[in-house]
Design an enzyme around this catalytic site. Structure first.
Site, PDB file in Angstrom:
ATOM      1  N   ASP A  70      29.890  38.026  40.400  1.00  0.00           N
ATOM      2  CA  ASP A  70      31.300  38.076  39.998  1.00  0.00           C
ATOM      3  C   ASP A  70      31.673  39.552  40.023  1.00  0.00           C
ATOM      4  OD1 ASP A  70      33.728  38.249  38.695  1.00  0.00           O
ATOM      5  OD2 ASP A  70      33.233  36.712  37.207  1.00  0.00           O
ATOM      6  N   SER A 128      45.910  45.054  51.982  1.00  0.00           N
ATOM      7  CA  SER A 128      46.796  44.044  52.583  1.00  0.00           C
ATOM      8  C   SER A 128      47.980  44.727  53.257  1.00  0.00           C
ATOM      9  CB  SER A 128      47.304  43.117  51.475  1.00  0.00           C
ATOM     10  OG  SER A 128      48.347  42.305  51.961  1.00  0.00           O
ATOM     11  N   TYR A 144      49.858  40.939  42.387  1.00  0.00           N
ATOM     12  CA  TYR A 144      48.947  41.014  43.537  1.00  0.00           C
ATOM     13  C   TYR A 144      49.206  42.277  44.363  1.00  0.00           C
ATOM     14  CZ  TYR A 144      46.882  39.801  48.071  1.00  0.00           C
ATOM     15  OH  TYR A 144      46.160  39.819  49.248  1.00  0.00           O
ATOM     16  N   LYS A 149      46.871  45.603  45.475  1.00  0.00           N
ATOM     17  CA  LYS A 149      46.611  45.960  46.877  1.00  0.00           C
ATOM     18  C   LYS A 149      47.037  47.414  47.144  1.00  0.00           C
ATOM     19  CE  LYS A 149      44.428  42.655  47.575  1.00  0.00           C
ATOM     20  NZ  LYS A 149      43.092  42.577  48.163  1.00  0.00           N
TER      21      LYS A 149
HETATM   22  N1  LIG Z   1      44.736  35.376  53.417  1.00  0.00           N
HETATM   23  C1  LIG Z   1      45.699  36.272  53.450  1.00  0.00           C
HETATM   24  O1  LIG Z   1      46.862  35.968  53.807  1.00  0.00           O
HETATM   25  C2  LIG Z   1      45.406  37.715  53.106  1.00  0.00           C
HETATM   26  C3  LIG Z   1      46.296  38.726  53.548  1.00  0.00           C
HETATM   27  C4  LIG Z   1      46.020  40.051  53.220  1.00  0.00           C
HETATM   28  C5  LIG Z   1      44.898  40.369  52.482  1.00  0.00           C
HETATM   29  N2  LIG Z   1      44.054  39.377  52.061  1.00  0.00           N
HETATM   30  C6  LIG Z   1      42.876  39.758  51.264  1.00  0.00           C
HETATM   31  O2  LIG Z   1      41.707  39.320  51.915  1.00  0.00           O
HETATM   32  C7  LIG Z   1      40.658  39.188  50.966  1.00  0.00           C
HETATM   33  C8  LIG Z   1      39.925  37.887  51.218  1.00  0.00           C
HETATM   34  O3  LIG Z   1      40.819  36.807  51.001  1.00  0.00           O
HETATM   35  P1  LIG Z   1      40.850  35.495  51.903  1.00  0.00           P
HETATM   36  O4  LIG Z   1      42.164  35.426  52.568  1.00  0.00           O
HETATM   37  O5  LIG Z   1      39.629  35.415  52.732  1.00  0.00           O
HETATM   38  O6  LIG Z   1      40.873  34.387  50.757  1.00  0.00           O
HETATM   39  P2  LIG Z   1      39.788  33.303  50.285  1.00  0.00           P
HETATM   40  O7  LIG Z   1      39.417  32.409  51.414  1.00  0.00           O
HETATM   41  O8  LIG Z   1      40.360  32.690  49.050  1.00  0.00           O
HETATM   42  O9  LIG Z   1      38.501  34.183  49.911  1.00  0.00           O
HETATM   43  C9  LIG Z   1      38.432  34.936  48.734  1.00  0.00           C
HETATM   44  C10 LIG Z   1      36.990  35.282  48.469  1.00  0.00           C
HETATM   45  O10 LIG Z   1      36.935  36.107  47.299  1.00  0.00           O
HETATM   46  C11 LIG Z   1      35.925  35.602  46.447  1.00  0.00           C
HETATM   47  N3  LIG Z   1      36.198  35.922  45.060  1.00  0.00           N
HETATM   48  C12 LIG Z   1      37.321  35.677  44.337  1.00  0.00           C
HETATM   49  N4  LIG Z   1      37.159  36.094  43.080  1.00  0.00           N
HETATM   50  C13 LIG Z   1      35.904  36.622  42.992  1.00  0.00           C
HETATM   51  C14 LIG Z   1      35.133  37.205  41.954  1.00  0.00           C
HETATM   52  N5  LIG Z   1      35.623  37.350  40.700  1.00  0.00           N
HETATM   53  N6  LIG Z   1      33.888  37.642  42.230  1.00  0.00           N
HETATM   54  C15 LIG Z   1      33.363  37.489  43.463  1.00  0.00           C
HETATM   55  N7  LIG Z   1      34.046  36.945  44.495  1.00  0.00           N
HETATM   56  C16 LIG Z   1      35.291  36.505  44.253  1.00  0.00           C
HETATM   57  C17 LIG Z   1      35.887  34.089  46.701  1.00  0.00           C
HETATM   58  O11 LIG Z   1      34.585  33.584  46.424  1.00  0.00           O
HETATM   59  P3  LIG Z   1      34.155  32.721  45.142  1.00  0.00           P
HETATM   60  O12 LIG Z   1      35.336  31.929  44.709  1.00  0.00           O
HETATM   61  O13 LIG Z   1      33.008  31.895  45.654  1.00  0.00           O
HETATM   62  O14 LIG Z   1      33.718  33.733  44.126  1.00  0.00           O
HETATM   63  C18 LIG Z   1      36.135  34.059  48.212  1.00  0.00           C
HETATM   64  O15 LIG Z   1      34.924  34.201  48.904  1.00  0.00           O
HETATM   65  C19 LIG Z   1      41.313  39.302  49.587  1.00  0.00           C
HETATM   66  O16 LIG Z   1      41.064  40.585  49.048  1.00  0.00           O
HETATM   67  C20 LIG Z   1      42.797  39.118  49.888  1.00  0.00           C
HETATM   68  O17 LIG Z   1      43.595  39.808  48.957  1.00  0.00           O
HETATM   69  C21 LIG Z   1      44.274  38.067  52.362  1.00  0.00           C
END
Ligand SMILES: NC(=O)c1ccc[n+]([C@@H]2O[C@H](COP(=O)([O-])OP(=O)(O)OC[C@H]3O[C@@H](n4cnc5c(N)ncnc54)[C@H](OP(=O)(O)O)[C@@H]3O)[C@@H](O)[C@H]2O)c1
Length: 283
Positions: free
Chosen positions: A65, A144, A157, A161
């Site tokens: 975590d 982001s 959020y 970022k």
């Molecule tokens: N998708 C978008 O549109 C987008 C756009 C810009 C930036 N981002 C950024 O990209 C990154 C990855 O997001 P994603 O889009 O791939 O979303 P996602 O599929 O929801 O993945 C998020 C990951 O973060 C992990 N996580 C969340 N809370 C955690 C904690 N307390 N400790 C350890 N791991 C944790 C989750 O794993 P567990 O739940 O198993 O812990 C999961 O593996 C994030 O930083 C997000 O802000 C996403």
């Protein structure tokens, strides 16, 4: 300058159980990087670890975590034990929550900072002394496209970022010539992100979503990250249009406000009329 040969260079990746982190882990492993996979869902990590082994790569999974500094220290220790060194760290774990600035509870604000902001520091700080001692390394932080501009109903959020963007920029100057530091600025990416935002926001319909036609796959982000590992640069953008819009938004804030008002005020009014509170009251 030839690209950096990534073979045998270990990397620790948080948030590797889904989305961008998972696909980046696979892409790094295919480049020959031993990968330490970190997240809270161990079953998902184990599946990914097995998949990387099946493909001939090296991987370990570490229950972590990122809000807990001792979990993140253990991630680095386990990486060193398994692979002998740590070349890269990708602070990718994160989530979003919706709610207006004044209505979102203090707890919701604190919780998201614990994961997105403190989780980033918790992850990169224990890795850095090893990189500095080795005289090489690469810190990558998943920020982001919204890091450059506050977005209505998504400010908790977007503030995290922006904070990640700031620490990334400061660090790459502080560590210039010793360790590469890059920030990633994805546009809307097809992952579990949106579903998790909904869960964190009381299962209300989402107000702030990327416009259709302005989305990408996690593979596109992972490819850009691997390119950056090979040829380091400060910021990783996956959309030139988004990069230009961010620049225009900074240079012409009144124009940006006009666009944001047009896009968000009708949606916010719609939510209020539907009797759905914008968020829980401050606590
Ligand atoms: N998708 C978008 O549109 C987008 C756009 C810009 C930036 N981002 C950024 O990209 C990154 C990855 O997001 P994603 O889009 O791939 O979303 P996602 O599929 O929801 O993945 C998020 C990951 O973060 C992990 N996580 C969340 N809370 C955690 C904690 N307390 N400790 C350890 N791991 C944790 C989750 O794993 P567990 O739940 O198993 O812990 C999961 O593996 C994030 O930083 C997000 O802000 C996403």
């Amino acid at each position: 300058m030839p690209p950096i040969d990534l073979r045998g260079k270990p990397i620790a990746i948080t948030g590797a159980s889904s989305g961008i982190g998972l696909v980046t882990a696979l892409a790094c492993a295919r480049e020959g990087m031993p990968v330490a996979l970190a997240a809270r869902r161990q079953d998902r990590l184990r599946e990914l670890e097995s998949e990387i082994h099946r493909q001939g790569g090296r991987a370990i999974s570490v229950l972590c975590d990122v809000a807990d500094p001792s979990d993140c220290r253990r991630l680095v220790d386990r990486t060193l034990e398994a692979f002998g060194s740590i070349y890269g760290v990708y602070a990718n774990a994160g989530y979003g929550v919706e709610g207006s600035v004044h209505e979102l509870s203090n707890k919701a604000w604190r919780d998201i900072f614990e994961v997105n902001f403190w989780g980033t520091l918790n992850t990169i700080r224990p890795a850095l002394p090893h990189m500095l001692q080795a005289g090489q390394g690469h810190v990558i932080i998943c920020s982001s496209v919204v890091s450059k501009m506050g977005i209505p109903t998504l400010a908790a959020y977007t503030t995290t970022k922006a904070a990640q963007d700031h620490i990334g920029r400061a660090m790459r100057i502080e560590l210039h010539g010793r360790v590469h530091v890059s920030t990633v600025h994805p546009i809307g990416t097809n992952t579990e992100f949106s579903q998790v935002v909904t869960e964190h926001s009381g299962n209300r319909p989402r107000t702030a979503r990327s416009p259709e036609g302005f989305r990408q796959t996690p593979e596109q982000v992972a490819e850009a990250i691997v390119r950056c590992l090979k040829r380091p640069r400060g910021e990783i953008w996956t959309s030139w249009t988004a990069r230009m819009l961010a620049a225009v938004g900074t240079a012409a804030p009144e124009f940006a406000d006009f666009i944001l008002r047009r896009r968000f005020l009708p949606k916010i009014a719609e939510m209020k009329n539907a009797g759905k509170p914008a968020a829980s009251p401050p606590a």
